[in-house]
Design a protein around this motif. Structure first.
Motif, PDB file in Angstrom:
ATOM      1  N   ALA A   1       0.827  -1.393  -0.415  1.00 31.75           N
ATOM      2  CA  ALA A   1      -0.176   0.412   0.155  1.00 31.75           C
ATOM      3  C   ALA A   1       0.695   1.581   0.107  1.00 31.75           C
ATOM      4  CB  ALA A   1      -1.085  -0.277   1.061  1.00 31.75           C
TER       5      ALA A   1
ATOM      6  N   TYR B   1      -0.472   4.544  -0.815  1.00 31.62           N
ATOM      7  CA  TYR B   1      -1.510   5.666  -0.632  1.00 31.62           C
ATOM      8  C   TYR B   1      -1.874   6.140   1.365  1.00 31.62           C
ATOM      9  CZ  TYR B   1      -5.417   3.076   2.102  1.00 31.62           C
ATOM     10  OH  TYR B   1      -6.008   2.479   3.636  1.00 31.62           O
TER      11      TYR B   1
ATOM     12  N   GLN C   1      -3.825  -0.290  11.557  1.00 28.79           N
ATOM     13  CA  GLN C   1      -4.862  -0.250   9.945  1.00 28.79           C
ATOM     14  C   GLN C   1      -6.361  -0.613  10.748  1.00 28.79           C
ATOM     15  OE1 GLN C   1      -4.288   2.129   8.319  1.00 28.79           O
ATOM     16  NE2 GLN C   1      -2.007   2.121   8.661  1.00 28.79           N
ATOM     17  N   SER C   2      -6.872  -1.270   9.848  1.00 31.86           N
ATOM     18  CA  SER C   2      -8.529  -1.598   9.583  1.00 31.86           C
ATOM     19  C   SER C   2      -8.310  -3.135  10.804  1.00 31.86           C
ATOM     20  CB  SER C   2      -8.813  -1.890   8.491  1.00 31.86           C
ATOM     21  OG  SER C   2      -8.784  -1.322   7.634  1.00 31.86           O
TER      22      SER C   2
ATOM     23  N   ALA D   1     -15.601  -1.442  -2.426  1.00 31.90           N
ATOM     24  CA  ALA D   1     -14.964  -1.203  -0.845  1.00 31.90           C
ATOM     25  C   ALA D   1     -14.633  -0.421   0.481  1.00 31.90           C
ATOM     26  CB  ALA D   1     -13.970  -0.045  -2.197  1.00 31.90           C
TER      27      ALA D   1
ATOM     28  N   ASN E   1     -13.027   1.852   1.148  1.00 32.06           N
ATOM     29  CA  ASN E   1     -13.108   3.566   1.719  1.00 32.06           C
ATOM     30  C   ASN E   1     -13.885   4.939   0.575  1.00 32.06           C
ATOM     31  OD1 ASN E   1     -11.510   2.530  -0.599  1.00 32.06           O
ATOM     32  ND2 ASN E   1     -10.159   3.992  -0.864  1.00 32.06           N
TER      33      ASN E   1
ATOM     34  N   TYR F   1     -12.912  -6.619   3.805  1.00 31.43           N
ATOM     35  CA  TYR F   1     -13.069  -5.648   2.958  1.00 31.43           C
ATOM     36  C   TYR F   1     -14.508  -6.677   1.949  1.00 31.43           C
ATOM     37  CZ  TYR F   1      -9.202  -3.489   4.282  1.00 31.43           C
ATOM     38  OH  TYR F   1      -7.990  -2.964   5.402  1.00 31.43           O
TER      39      TYR F   1
ATOM     40  N   VAL G   1      -5.002  -2.399   5.326  1.00 29.23           N
ATOM     41  CA  VAL G   1      -3.723  -2.440   3.691  1.00 29.23           C
ATOM     42  C   VAL G   1      -2.540  -2.518   4.339  1.00 29.23           C
ATOM     43  CG1 VAL G   1      -5.690  -1.099   3.289  1.00 29.23           C
ATOM     44  CG2 VAL G   1      -3.789  -0.383   4.538  1.00 29.23           C
TER      45      VAL G   1
ATOM     46  N   LEU H   1      -0.265  -6.372  -0.651  1.00 27.96           N
ATOM     47  CA  LEU H   1      -1.669  -6.699  -1.071  1.00 27.96           C
ATOM     48  C   LEU H   1      -2.148  -7.266  -2.194  1.00 27.96           C
ATOM     49  CD1 LEU H   1      -2.214  -3.898   1.033  1.00 27.96           C
ATOM     50  CD2 LEU H   1      -1.394  -5.532   1.659  1.00 27.96           C
TER      51      LEU H   1
ATOM     52  N   LYS I   1      -8.033  -6.888  -3.626  1.00 33.60           N
ATOM     53  CA  LYS I   1      -8.839  -5.958  -2.369  1.00 33.60           C
ATOM     54  C   LYS I   1      -8.344  -5.495  -1.495  1.00 33.60           C
ATOM     55  CE  LYS I   1     -12.536  -8.668  -4.670  1.00 33.60           C
ATOM     56  NZ  LYS I   1     -13.039  -8.137  -5.654  1.00 33.60           N
ATOM     57  N   GLY I   2      -6.997  -5.417  -0.998  1.00 32.40           N
ATOM     58  CA  GLY I   2      -6.474  -4.775  -0.071  1.00 32.40           C
ATOM     59  C   GLY I   2      -5.736  -6.105   0.815  1.00 32.40           C
ATOM     60  N   ASN I   3      -6.020  -7.210   0.976  1.00 35.12           N
ATOM     61  CA  ASN I   3      -6.295  -8.283   2.228  1.00 35.12           C
ATOM     62  C   ASN I   3      -4.458  -8.659   1.876  1.00 35.12           C
ATOM     63  OD1 ASN I   3      -9.026  -8.495   2.818  1.00 35.12           O
ATOM     64  ND2 ASN I   3      -8.916  -8.946   0.668  1.00 35.12           N
TER      65      ASN I   3
END
Length: 331
Positions: A33, A35, A71-72, A103, A105, A249, A267, A288, A291-293
């Motif tokens: 990641a 971002y 994070q999440s 997603a 976000n 996610y 993430v 990742l 999907k962010g996994n």
């Protein structure tokens, strides 16, 4: 004392983790990641696996001591905190429990019920942070950190560099908070709640910590190492339910189909997974999927679930077979 004994012991499960790690660490699929700028500094080689049983036995392999921000993965635990603060009915009046299929976000809100869809997406997590009790902001942060410390069995801290990076680049999350405030989904302290959300995501953990946190949920809310209660037993089922339906996610449906255990990803590359009544699983690998996994983390959980029949809809007796491999012998 317990951790020292476990580290000096050998168990059949460790050989299984070693083989799993050796095969999956060679997989460089996915992307780190970027971002959040500070997350991009992670090493693509990092991969750690940790298992902690409900009676406190721990087996780990790889980079299980490598620190990363939660994070999440923090989201279900924060959900549990506010349920304890306000009771389930009040929390559900502010945040729903329906998967979005979008997603994490996405700026998607339930206009019928006037609330975010669930606490595992960013909008729902920000609304959840708004519910944390405290006479002022420092007390709310203190209560949050104390809660994560009860789960992990050690004092935890915020990585201020990541926190500042989150703040500087969190325009989308800030837009969500303003939108929810516009529709009276959040209180007048919504900006403070947003700061708390950035703080919770920036807490430093490792794969070992996540395994203990997962084992605490597997153990009905009682930390198996410290014997300190992290959450009331009657509320654990709510966390596990939302993790099962919304935790991975917009891969959550396929995860439930293929792996079949409650889990939450983040993430930075962390995954916590729970086999109720049996053990917690903590994983870290920052590469990742779309999907962010964590790519390696998902594959590791798939293999463990298949090998030991951990899926929720397989025989509960079958899942306990993994415990037979936690018979420690001196080297």
């Amino acid at each position: 004392m317990l951790l020292g004994r476990m580290k000096s012991a050998a168990a059949p499960i460790r050989d299984i983790l070693k083989d799993l790690h050796t095969r999956l660490v060679a997989n460089y699929e996915g992307k780190i990641a970027d971002y959040i700028p500070e997350l991009s500094a992670a090493s693509p080689d990092s991969f750690g696996i940790a298992l902690c049983t409900t009676d406190g036995q721990i087996v780990e392999y790889g980079d299980y001591k490598t620190s990363f921000t939660i994070q999440s993965v923090s989201k279900p635990f924060m959900f549990g905190l506010v349920i304890g603060d306000h009771g389930l009915d009040h929390v559900l009046s502010k945040v729903g429990v329906e998967p979005t299929g979008e997603a994490f976000n996405s700026i998607v809100l339930d206009e019928v019920s006037n609330r975010p869809f669930n606490p595992m997406v960013n909008s729902g997590a920000i609304a959840t942070a708004d519910l944390v009790k405290g006479k002022d902001y420092p007390e709310r942060v203190k209560r949050m950190l104390e809660m994560f410390s009860r789960y992990s069995g050690r004092e935890v801290f915020v990585d201020n560099t990541v926190f500042m990076s989150e703040r500087m680049t969190g325009h989308r999350n800030r837009a969500m908070a303003h939108l929810m405030r516009n529709f009276d989904m959040m209180s007048e302290k919504f900006e403070e709640a947003l700061e708390l959300y950035f703080q919770q995501c920036s807490i430093l953990v490792n794969a070992h910590d996540l395994s203990v946190m997962g084992a605490t949920l597997a153990n009905g809310g009682l930390n198996p190492l410290t014997k300190i209660r992290a959450i009331e037993s009657e509320n654990v089922k709510y966390l596990l339910s939302i993790m099962m339906s919304c935790g991975m996610y917009d891969y959550a449906g396929e995860w439930a189909f293929r792996v079949g255990i409650p889990a939450k990803s983040g993430v930075a590359g962390g995954i916590v997974a729970v086999v109720p009544g049996v053990l917690g699983i903590g994983l870290y690998s920052p590469l990742l999927d779309i999907k962010g996994n964590s790519v390696r983390g998902v594959k590791a959980c798939q293999e463990l679930s298949q090998k030991f029949s951990l899926h929720a809809f397989e025989s509960s007796a079958a899942a306990s077979k993994i415990l037979e491999l936690f018979s420690f012998k001196k080297r």
